[in-house]
Design an enzyme around this catalytic site. Structure first.
Site, short mmCIF file in Angstrom:
data_model
loop_
_atom_site.label_atom_id
_atom_site.label_comp_id
_atom_site.label_asym_id
_atom_site.label_seq_id
_atom_site.Cartn_x
_atom_site.Cartn_y
_atom_site.Cartn_z
CB THR A 151 -0.89 0.02 1.26
OG1 THR A 151 -1.74 -1.13 1.22
CG2 THR A 151 -1.71 1.29 1.35
N GLY A 205 -3.09 -6.72 5.44
CA GLY A 205 -4.21 -6.01 6.05
C GLY A 205 -4.96 -6.82 7.07
#
Length: 317
Positions: A151, A205
């Site tokens: 990310t 995540g």
């Protein structure tokens, strides 16, 4: 006056260069962080963000993004959005909405279309080849389908004392359709408070969201810890807890900056990041975890940079 910006991964550097120029020119923290991430979203060779991002198992690029204003605490986010060039810009517009500020899937894509955002097919030929190659590899049952979840997360501080945070990602490569990671989740993928500071995450995540680590870093800074102390304490203590309680922990890498422009980083893998402040020229650094629960940070070498450029642009066999 103090300004600053920090962002995850080497891929952020061109965006950090742009954001630093904007902040030097007294532009807002929100404009700077959005522009920083827009640069990465447009670049086709970054396989985990925006155009050229790797798709889910069905060959569809589903993107997650978020934006937060540190002055007002307003937030906007999208999950599983399709066919929009700048997911973070959609998230920022949503931050202006009191209701319905987190939109997912078809609803997020429809919102982007209605509001005039640039729409296009985000699956490049290069990314499609990677997906097709992975499908062939998966015929070997010993191969894991999941790979690539870097990310872009960024924090900005303007000379006016305002702060902003934002994230953008195409998520876990070969993920199940509809999977959403930590990146658009407040407190997990990002958090910022202009009276304290901000933090942003990258990594697995599903594990990062178990600890709300970005909020924990900001909370610790608010109690007087430096950004580096807050990162070290929040990340390494939680990774240790997760291994004990859950049995394992994926990749965790977080960056932080406080309201004075001081910054910190913690990671349990080799991790590159880019940072610039009113007292430090833009630079790419590399971080490693140490055995004593602190982070080792050193400059990147030209050899590493050359190898990186060669690797991300290498032909897909």
């Amino acid at each position: 006056m103090t300004w600053g910006t920090i962002a995850t991964w080497r891929m952020a550097h061109d965006g950090v260069l742009k954001a630093s120029e904007m902040l030097k020119n007294k532009e807002t923290a929100g404009d700077a962080v959005e522009s920083l991430i827009n640069v990465i979203e447009e670049y086709p060779y970054y396989k985990s963000v925006g155009y050229g991002g790797l798709p889910n198992e069905e060959g569809i690029v589903e993107m997650d993004a978020a934006f937060m204003d540190g002055d007002t605490l307003a937030q906007g986010a999208v999950g599983g959005i399709h066919n929009v060039l700048h997911a973070v810009s959609v998230a920022r517009k949503l931050s202006n909405e009191h209701y319905n500020s987190f939109r997912v899937g078809e609803g997020a894509t429809k919102y982007a279309t209605i509001n005039g955002f640039k729409m296009q097919n985000m699956l490049t030929d290069r990314a499609k080849k990677r997906w097709q190659k992975k499908l062939l590899e998966l015929k070997d049952e010993s191969v894991t389908p999941y790979d690539g979840h870097d990310t872009i997360g960024a924090i900005t501080l303007s000379e006016a004392g305002s702060m902003a945070a934002a994230t953008s990602t195409s998520g876990l490569f070969m993920k199940k359709a509809g999977r959403v990671g930590d990146s658009p989740l407040s407190g997990s993928g990002f958090y910022v408070d202009s009276e304290i500071g901000g933090a942003a995450a990258t990594g697995l995540g599903e594990d990062i969201m178990k600890g709300c680590i970005s909020y924990e870093i900001v909370r610790r800074m608010g109690e007087g810890e430096t950004p580096q102390e807050a990162c070290d304490h929040a990340v390494y203590l939680f990774v240790k807890k997760l291994k004990k309680r859950y049995g394992k922990a994926g990749e965790f890498s977080l960056v932080a900056m406080d309201k004075d422009g001081d910054w910190g980083v913690a990671t349990n893998v080799e991790f590159t990041f880019s940072v610039a402040t009113s007292t430090e020229d833009p630079q790419i650094l590399i971080a490693h975890p140490s055995a004593n629960g602190t982070t080792m940070i050193e400059p990147i070498t030209q050899e590493w940079l050359d190898a990186y450029e060669k690797r991300i642009k290498a032909p897909i066999e």
